[in-house]
Design a protein around this motif. Structure first.
Motif, short mmCIF file in Angstrom:
data_model
loop_
_atom_site.label_atom_id
_atom_site.label_comp_id
_atom_site.label_asym_id
_atom_site.label_seq_id
_atom_site.Cartn_x
_atom_site.Cartn_y
_atom_site.Cartn_z
N LEU A 80 30.16 44.44 59.36
CA LEU A 80 29.63 44.38 60.72
C LEU A 80 29.01 45.72 61.11
N ILE A 81 29.65 46.81 60.71
CA ILE A 81 29.10 48.13 61.03
C ILE A 81 27.78 48.34 60.31
N GLU A 82 27.70 47.94 59.03
CA GLU A 82 26.43 48.06 58.31
C GLU A 82 25.33 47.27 59.02
N THR A 83 25.65 46.07 59.44
CA THR A 83 24.67 45.23 60.12
C THR A 83 24.25 45.84 61.44
N TRP A 84 25.19 46.40 62.15
CA TRP A 84 24.95 47.07 63.43
C TRP A 84 24.03 48.28 63.23
N LEU A 85 24.28 49.07 62.22
CA LEU A 85 23.47 50.27 61.98
C LEU A 85 22.03 49.91 61.65
N VAL A 86 21.85 48.84 60.88
CA VAL A 86 20.48 48.41 60.55
C VAL A 86 19.80 47.80 61.79
N SER A 87 20.53 46.96 62.51
CA SER A 87 19.95 46.24 63.64
C SER A 87 19.67 47.13 64.84
N ILE A 115 30.60 44.58 69.02
CA ILE A 115 29.51 44.65 68.05
C ILE A 115 29.19 43.25 67.52
N ASP A 116 30.25 42.52 67.15
CA ASP A 116 30.07 41.17 66.62
C ASP A 116 29.36 40.28 67.63
N GLU A 117 29.79 40.35 68.88
CA GLU A 117 29.18 39.53 69.93
C GLU A 117 27.73 39.91 70.16
N ARG A 118 27.45 41.21 70.21
CA ARG A 118 26.09 41.68 70.46
C ARG A 118 25.13 41.25 69.34
N LEU A 119 25.64 41.23 68.12
CA LEU A 119 24.81 40.87 66.97
C LEU A 119 24.66 39.36 66.81
N GLY A 120 25.36 38.59 67.64
CA GLY A 120 25.26 37.14 67.55
C GLY A 120 26.13 36.52 66.48
N ARG A 121 27.27 37.16 66.19
CA ARG A 121 28.23 36.67 65.19
C ARG A 121 27.55 36.47 63.83
N PRO A 122 26.98 37.50 63.25
CA PRO A 122 26.28 37.32 61.97
C PRO A 122 27.23 36.90 60.86
N ARG A 123 26.73 36.10 59.93
CA ARG A 123 27.54 35.63 58.80
C ARG A 123 27.34 36.50 57.56
N PHE A 124 26.24 37.28 57.54
CA PHE A 124 25.94 38.08 56.34
C PHE A 124 25.48 39.47 56.75
N ASP A 125 25.78 40.45 55.91
CA ASP A 125 25.32 41.82 56.17
C ASP A 125 23.92 42.02 55.59
N PRO A 126 23.32 43.21 55.73
CA PRO A 126 21.94 43.39 55.26
C PRO A 126 21.74 43.17 53.76
N HIS A 127 22.82 43.27 52.97
CA HIS A 127 22.70 43.09 51.53
C HIS A 127 22.97 41.65 51.10
N GLY A 128 23.31 40.78 52.07
CA GLY A 128 23.59 39.40 51.76
C GLY A 128 25.05 39.10 51.52
#
Length: 211
Positions: A80-87, A115-128
């Protein structure tokens, strides 16, 4: 035994079987962590005593149900942190791993939920890689490693390993991204949007496609 060291052991064991089925051995675990085998043996015994892993002397290591739940919780934080940093901060996918390694131990549960809520509950990080949900569950589709894909196989790029930042940059420069529809020519060549794309040899063992 709540500590970053324990978390690193559990994460490494979890990662090892995430995209293949062979359990990790003590020597492989020592190599992954960059530690002496004797130190790893001692820690694995402590983890087993805590009910976090199952292990017989000289045999492979498995996470217990409790250990897998704890590992999934840490991995959820990391991804989630990786996804947040990219997004939110414009990090590239080859820059986020080390940052997340630090932040995963510092972010509170409340902030992580935000973070999870703001990102829309993503299922995958930037690397898949799949992001476990709050219960520790993950959802993956059937996959095949590029090295094992037969010529002519078509599918989507599901994941690119984040182990080697230089390889991530090379894959990105070749125009191959997570989610791209590709056809395999061989382990070093893909057809993307009708064009042949050459990949570094190391990509064969670092790119996963939908089966």
């Amino acid at each position: 035994m709540a500590s970053p060291a324990v978390d690193d052991y559990l994460k490494t064991i979890y990662h090892h079987t995430e995209w293949q089925s062979e359990r990790i051995t003590p020597s492989q675990l020592a190599a992954e962590l960059g530690l002496a085998p004797s130190s790893v043996t001692e820690m694995v015994q402590k983890l087993a005593a805590q009910g976090l892993v199952t292990h017989r002397p000289y045999g492979p290591i498995s996470l217990s149900a409790e250990g897998e739940h704890r590992a999934a919780s840490i991995i959820r934080r990391h991804r989630l942190i990786e996804t947040w940093l990219v997004s939110e901060f414009g990090y590239a996918w080859d820059e986020v791993h080390d940052e997340a390694e630090v932040l995963e131990h510092a972010v509170s549960d409340r902030l992580l939920e935000g973070i999870d809520e703001r990102l829309g509950r993503p299922r995958f990080d930037p690397h898949g890689d799949a992001i476990p949900d709050a219960a520790g569950d993950v959802h993956r589709e059937a996959f095949v490693l590029l090295a094992a894909a037969v010529p002519g196989h078509s599918g989507r790029v599901l994941r690119v390993s984040d182990r080697d930042p230089e390889l991530l940059r090379a894959v990105e420069a070749a125009g191959v991204a997570v989610g791209a529809e590709v056809t395999v020519t061989d382990a070093a060549t893909l057809v993307v949007a009708g064009a042949d794309v050459a990949l570094p040899p190391a990509a064969a063992d670092a790119v996963w496609l939908s089966a």
